[in-house]
Design an enzyme around this catalytic site. Structure first.
Site, short mmCIF file in Angstrom:
data_model
loop_
_atom_site.label_atom_id
_atom_site.label_comp_id
_atom_site.label_asym_id
_atom_site.label_seq_id
_atom_site.Cartn_x
_atom_site.Cartn_y
_atom_site.Cartn_z
N ASP A 4 -2.46 -4.55 8.20
CA ASP A 4 -3.48 -5.08 8.85
C ASP A 4 -3.27 -6.41 9.26
OD1 ASP A 4 -5.17 -3.01 8.17
OD2 ASP A 4 -5.58 -3.64 6.31
N ASP B 71 3.52 -5.62 7.08
CA ASP B 71 2.33 -5.01 6.62
C ASP B 71 1.61 -4.69 7.38
OD1 ASP B 71 0.19 -6.03 5.03
OD2 ASP B 71 -0.32 -7.41 6.52
#
Length: 187
Positions: A10, A8
């Site tokens: 952020d 992922d």
């Protein structure tokens, strides 16, 4: 076939600030370049997979997503030439606006697309995220293991996602570097 670490964006690669869309506000998390270098040296690709519903919500144009990715890449390479992200995938949808899609995590669409594009063996690959839906995407794609990192959002949200991950048997590590080291031991 290749193998990959799906990450992922952020809260895993960069500091989570909520709807990051301004490249100049991008800040890498500590240890990220070292973690990516370890991934590459172990023979894995690094593939970033990120939900970007701010595009569908018209909070920012899609070009801003590309600018943030370019900034992260530049900052990673400035620390270490062994630490690039090999491929970037993002979901610009929001189910309330655009309807359901197969790419928005926890759906596995981005991981499946990357596997098709790069001939990646998902059963030999890993997913790392800062939210439970990231772990679900890895499981739904057939990844060998998914791991939660405690570097995203605030303490309350981290605690909530940690409880969900642990209830489902997913490992939880402090940060990306610890998660990568742990997962590489499983090979």
């Amino acid at each position: 076939m290749k193998k990959a670490f799906f990450l992922d964006r952020d809260g895993v690669l960069n500091v989570e600030i909520g709807y990051l869309h301004e490249a100049e506000k991008t800040v890498l998390l500590p240890g990220v370049a070292e973690a990516l270098s370890l991934i590459h040296h172990a023979g894995y690709m690094v593939v970033a997979v990120t939900n970007q519903s701010g595009v569908a919500k018209q909070m920012y144009p899609v070009d801003n997503v590309y600018q943030v990715h370019a900034r992260i890449q530049r900052d990673l390479l400035a620390v270490s030439p062994d630490s690039p992200v090999d491929a970037w995938y993002f979901c610009p949808h929001d189910p309330k606006i655009t309807g359901e899609c197969t790419c928005r995590k926890p759906h596995p669409g981005m991981l499946l697309k990357a596997a098709q594009d790069f001939d990646i063996d998902l059963a030999s690959s890993f997913m790392i995220g800062d939210r439970f839906l990231d772990l679900q995407a890895g499981r739904n794609a057939g990844c060998r293991q998914s791991c939660l990192v405690a570097t995203g959002y605030n303490a309350e949200t981290v605690a909530e996602h940690t409880a969900l991950a642990q209830a489902e048997g997913f490992p939880v590590k402090e940060n990306l570097l610890e998660a990568v080291k742990y997962l590489l031991e499983l090979r």
